[in-house]
Design an enzyme around this catalytic site. Structure first.
Site, PDB file in Angstrom:
ATOM      1  N   ASP A  65      25.159  32.962  24.485  1.00 35.71           N
ATOM      2  CA  ASP A  65      25.217  34.203  24.757  1.00 35.71           C
ATOM      3  C   ASP A  65      26.305  34.628  25.167  1.00 35.71           C
ATOM      4  O   ASP A  65      26.857  33.713  26.129  1.00 35.71           O
ATOM      5  CB  ASP A  65      23.626  34.743  25.271  1.00 35.71           C
ATOM      6  CG  ASP A  65      23.715  33.927  26.814  1.00 35.71           C
ATOM      7  OD1 ASP A  65      24.166  32.901  26.829  1.00 35.71           O
ATOM      8  OD2 ASP A  65      23.370  34.635  27.777  1.00 35.71           O
ATOM      9  N   GLU A 126      21.610  32.733  28.990  1.00 30.18           N
ATOM     10  CA  GLU A 126      22.248  31.864  30.107  1.00 30.18           C
ATOM     11  C   GLU A 126      22.701  33.065  31.164  1.00 30.18           C
ATOM     12  O   GLU A 126      22.457  32.957  32.236  1.00 30.18           O
ATOM     13  CB  GLU A 126      23.390  31.008  29.960  1.00 30.18           C
ATOM     14  CG  GLU A 126      23.561  30.143  31.165  1.00 30.18           C
ATOM     15  CD  GLU A 126      24.855  30.887  31.835  1.00 30.18           C
ATOM     16  OE1 GLU A 126      25.183  30.198  32.907  1.00 30.18           O
ATOM     17  OE2 GLU A 126      25.352  31.789  31.364  1.00 30.18           O
TER      18      GLU A 126
END
Length: 356
Positions: A65, A126
């Site tokens: 991400d 994350e």
């Protein structure tokens, strides 16, 4: 063969802000299968891949991400620097690492290089407080002896020796609404309570090991009404868990006192998001990383960080994980960039670590 740079540019063409990693995950799975690895997912979309070898079981970790600001990135390369047109972040955090890992795996297959048993972990979310890593399926990481998490700024060669313990506090002040012109004295301002609390706190740099911050203060309402509710979100982090507990306690006390002073109320939600860690400088994972840097004539350095990463969770779960710098700068901003030379150094380092 797709080159390292083309791989990175392909990855930046995917929009993958947190919770929207599905498309990039499918692309990565396809590339991992082409490189000869087997793949699996867990319940939250973390992608695992396996390449059996001889010797140690080594984990290579990065996250899929990006921050929201990297959506619709338009990449520009000038004078050996990769950046965007200035309207978005680049997403080199952490797509530079993902590109370098993919390139390493394809190189191992194409050149038939000997290697240890490799496990690859690409995580989700994350950037939202390590949410993907927190839901890891440890059964899928059985046998891993140590890990490299590629997710830190600064030129390639930095070993992150320690990372912080991290707390989040959300406070909801509840006051009493009143007309600001006719009867302001009958109201209790939630905004004023919040301001009093923040003013009473020591924030930003606390000491060499600790920081604290108010990141959000939301109090929507009309300008002519005494605000009856305000929500503030705080964080505190420290390399020392005792210092973190003391800082968090002081912040919560300031919140309670501010509400008491005005005759209002405050609801406090405190969450310990993740644990910190400290690596011994003679640990195996640091020794292996240092040897690889020295072999490649990379400038090896050691330093702690006050940033969190998937390595916080891996270390907490018993897998020694070293965070390594990957060459980007100004992450999470429109000024984010990475030199092509640093991307190439990163790929060379990961190849060295994956073929020891």
């Amino acid at each position: 063969m797709q080159t390292l740079l083309k791989t990175f540019l392909t990855l930046t063409s995917f929009d993958s802000p947190s919770f929207e990693e599905q498309d990039i995950a499918l692309y990565l799975e396809h590339e991992l299968l082409k490189a000869g690895l087997s793949t699996e997912y867990d319940a939250v979309g973390n992608l695992y891949a396996y390449l059996p070898g001889t010797g140690k079981n080594v984990l290579l970790n990065a996250h899929m991400d990006t921050v929201e600001l990297a959506r619709k990135a338009k990449v520009v390369i000038e004078d050996g620097i990769i950046r965007t047109d200035g309207t978005t972040a680049l997403g080199a955090d952490d797509k530079a690492a993902v590109a370098a890992i993919l390139t390493t795996l394809h190189t191992i297959k194409e050149q038939n290089l000997p290697h240890p048993s490799l496990v690859v972990l690409f995580t989700t979310c994350e950037e939202q407080g390590l949410l993907g890593a927190k839901k890891l399926d440890l059964d899928k990481l059985k046998g891993v002896e140590y890990a490299f998490t590629f997710d830190a700024s600064l030129p390639v060669g930095l070993a992150v020796t320690a990372a912080p313990f991290y707390d989040k506090i959300e406070a909801v002040f509840k006051g009493k609404g009143a007309h600001a012109g006719f009867k302001p004295e009958s109201g209790i301002s939630a905004i004023q309570m919040g301001c009093d609390a923040v003013s009473a706190m020591k924030l930003l740099r606390i000491d060499e090991e600790s920081t604290a911050n108010v990141g959000s203060f939301l109090a929507p309402g009309e300008k002519n009404i005494v605000c009856d509710e305000a929500t503030l979100v705080f964080e505190a982090r420290s390399l020392n868990n005792i210092k973190l507990a003391a800082q968090t306690s002081l912040m919560k006390a300031a919140l309670v006192q501010a509400a008491k002073k005005s005759g209002g109320e405050v609801e406090i939600h405190h969450e310990h998001l993740y644990a910190g860690y400290h690596h011994r400088l003679d640990s195996e994972v640091i020794s292996v990383f240092k040897a690889a840097c020295n072999k490649l004539a990379l400038p090896y350095r050691e330093a702690p960080t006050l940033g969190g990463s998937d390595a916080n969770i891996l270390n907490e779960r018993g897998i020694p994980a070293l965070v390594c710098s990957i060459g980007y700068e100004e992450a999470h901003t429109k000024a984010e960039y990475i030199p092509v030379a640093e991307l190439e150094k990163l790929a060379a380092l990961i190849l060295e670590l994956a073929t020891l």
